[in-house]
Design a protein around this motif. Structure first.
Motif, short mmCIF file in Angstrom:
data_model
loop_
_atom_site.label_atom_id
_atom_site.label_comp_id
_atom_site.label_asym_id
_atom_site.label_seq_id
_atom_site.Cartn_x
_atom_site.Cartn_y
_atom_site.Cartn_z
N UNK A 1 14.67 27.16 -12.12
CA UNK A 1 14.64 25.90 -11.38
C UNK A 1 15.95 25.20 -11.66
N UNK A 2 16.68 24.83 -10.59
CA UNK A 2 17.98 24.20 -10.76
C UNK A 2 18.09 22.87 -10.07
N UNK A 3 18.38 21.84 -10.85
CA UNK A 3 18.68 20.51 -10.30
C UNK A 3 17.65 20.06 -9.26
N UNK A 4 16.40 20.30 -9.58
CA UNK A 4 15.33 20.00 -8.61
C UNK A 4 15.07 18.50 -8.52
N UNK A 5 15.16 18.00 -7.31
CA UNK A 5 14.92 16.58 -7.05
C UNK A 5 13.80 16.47 -6.03
N UNK A 6 12.82 15.63 -6.34
CA UNK A 6 11.82 15.32 -5.33
C UNK A 6 11.12 14.01 -5.69
N UNK A 7 10.33 13.52 -4.76
CA UNK A 7 9.63 12.26 -5.01
C UNK A 7 8.65 11.99 -3.90
N UNK A 8 8.16 10.81 -3.91
CA UNK A 8 7.21 10.38 -2.87
C UNK A 8 7.88 9.23 -2.14
N UNK A 9 8.15 9.41 -0.87
CA UNK A 9 8.91 8.39 -0.16
C UNK A 9 10.35 8.38 -0.65
N UNK A 10 10.94 7.23 -0.73
CA UNK A 10 12.37 7.13 -1.05
C UNK A 10 12.63 7.27 -2.55
N UNK A 11 11.65 6.99 -3.36
CA UNK A 11 11.83 6.94 -4.82
C UNK A 11 11.69 8.32 -5.45
N UNK A 12 12.76 8.88 -6.06
CA UNK A 12 12.60 10.19 -6.71
C UNK A 12 11.69 10.11 -7.93
N UNK A 13 10.94 11.17 -8.14
CA UNK A 13 10.11 11.30 -9.34
C UNK A 13 10.75 12.32 -10.29
N UNK A 14 11.33 13.37 -9.70
CA UNK A 14 12.09 14.35 -10.48
C UNK A 14 13.56 14.16 -10.15
N UNK A 15 14.38 13.98 -11.19
CA UNK A 15 15.78 13.60 -10.99
C UNK A 15 16.75 14.73 -11.28
N UNK A 16 16.36 15.96 -11.01
CA UNK A 16 17.28 17.06 -11.30
C UNK A 16 16.79 17.87 -12.48
N UNK A 17 15.68 18.56 -12.27
CA UNK A 17 15.05 19.35 -13.34
C UNK A 17 15.69 20.74 -13.37
N UNK A 18 16.04 21.19 -14.58
CA UNK A 18 16.53 22.55 -14.79
C UNK A 18 15.62 23.23 -15.78
N UNK A 19 15.13 24.39 -15.41
CA UNK A 19 14.42 25.20 -16.41
C UNK A 19 14.42 26.67 -16.03
N UNK A 20 14.26 27.51 -17.04
CA UNK A 20 14.24 28.95 -16.85
C UNK A 20 13.05 29.53 -17.59
N UNK A 21 12.41 30.47 -16.94
CA UNK A 21 11.28 31.16 -17.57
C UNK A 21 11.52 32.64 -17.45
N UNK A 22 11.45 33.34 -18.59
CA UNK A 22 11.66 34.78 -18.57
C UNK A 22 10.35 35.51 -18.32
N UNK A 23 10.50 36.72 -17.81
CA UNK A 23 9.34 37.58 -17.62
C UNK A 23 8.56 37.69 -18.94
N UNK A 24 7.26 37.41 -18.88
CA UNK A 24 6.41 37.57 -20.06
C UNK A 24 6.39 36.38 -20.99
N UNK A 25 7.15 35.35 -20.67
CA UNK A 25 7.18 34.18 -21.52
C UNK A 25 6.05 33.22 -21.21
N UNK A 26 5.61 32.47 -22.23
CA UNK A 26 4.78 31.31 -21.96
C UNK A 26 5.58 30.07 -22.31
N UNK A 27 5.72 29.21 -21.31
CA UNK A 27 6.52 28.00 -21.49
C UNK A 27 5.62 26.79 -21.31
N UNK A 28 5.67 25.87 -22.26
CA UNK A 28 4.88 24.64 -22.18
C UNK A 28 5.75 23.51 -21.64
#
Ligand code: ATP
Length: 238
Positions: A9-36
């Motif tokens: 996930x790279x620089x993910x931005x989203x929200x409801x209406x005009x107001x962003x809720x996610x301001x640029x999320x970055x994360x990586x998950x490898x095969x077989x990993x459990x990520x909290x």
């Protein structure tokens, strides 16, 4: 473990209406990993999970699974890519039997339904005992197991679990987490959001802490669990 990145996930931005809720999320998950994913109520965890599953449209950024861009896919297409969300609040079909709820999860692979259903009933023996009851009559814990079983029926490569332990008694949470541990040992890739942060960290390989729609910390589960400030914020309550 698992050197290959499965979800990015790279620089993910989203929200409801005009107001962003996610301001640029970055994360990586490898095969077989459990990520909290940890964070207070309202931090944006459910929004992120729903965006990954195609149930909430991202505004900007990228979501890749195995190098394939999921950003503009519909939810059904994303399930076919192997990304399956077990949503907060379970959302089983209350009027349908346990068996029919499980079978519905297998709609993509009709040839495989019998064998997979049997696998689910071995995995969650409580469901076998209640096979022909209406799902709405199950306990909260049993409904959660049913929701996970239904999700597993569509052969996920990545299982997204949003608050599986919410509102459940400690004994059933232990049973549920044992089932998650088994999936983990089977090399399932899992992203877990859960308010039971200590339990989630005990099981997870790595964790991200999300605050106000941003990743504010990330590390191995042991590192996050050992961080005093984070422990006070997220582990103290339990
Ligand atoms: P929780 O554990 O309470 O679900 P969370 O970290 O999952 O918290 P989200 O549910 O993603 O957080 O919510 C993030 C923000 O987005 C909150 O401020 C919330 O009020 C807002 N929000 C969530 N859903 C909607 C919606 N359908 N319409 C408008 N705002 C929303």
């Amino acid at each position: 473990k698992g050197a290959r990145e499965l979800l990015g996930v790279g620089e993910l931005v989203t929200g409801y209406g005009a107001e962003p809720v996610l301001h640029g999320i970055n994360l990586q998950v490898k095969q077989g990993e459990m990520v909290a994913l940890l964070g207070a109520n309202g931090a944006g965890k459910s929004t992120l999970m729903r965006a990954l599953a195609g149930l909430h449209r991202p505004v900007q950024g990228g979501i890749h699974v195995d190098g394939r861009n999921l950003m503009h896919m519909r939810a059904e297409e994303i399930v076919k890519q192997g990304v399956v969300l077990v949503p907060e609040g379970r959302q089983v079909f209350p009027e349908l039997s346990v068996l029919d709820n499980i079978r519905l999860g297998g709609f993509l692979y009709p040839d495989d339904i019998e064998a997979r259903t049997e696998d689910m009933l071995t995995r969650f023996p409580r469901l076998r005992e209640r096979l022909h009851q209406r799902a709405g009559l199950l306990s909260g814990g049993e409904q959660q197991m049913l929701a996970i079983a239904r999700g597993l029926m569509s052969r996920p490569r990545i299982l997204l679990l949003d608050e599986p332990s919410l509102g459940l008694a400690p004994k059933i949470i232990a049973e549920l987490f044992a089932a998650l541990d088994r999936l983990r040992n089977e090399n399932m890739t899992i992203v877990l959001v859960d308010q039971m942060a200590a339990l989630a960290l005990a099981l997870a390989d790595r964790a991200y802490v999300i605050e106000g729609g941003r990743v504010v910390a990330e590390g191995t589960a042991a590192e996050i669990a050992a961080d005093d400030a984070l422990a006070r914020a997220y582990l103290g309550a339990h």
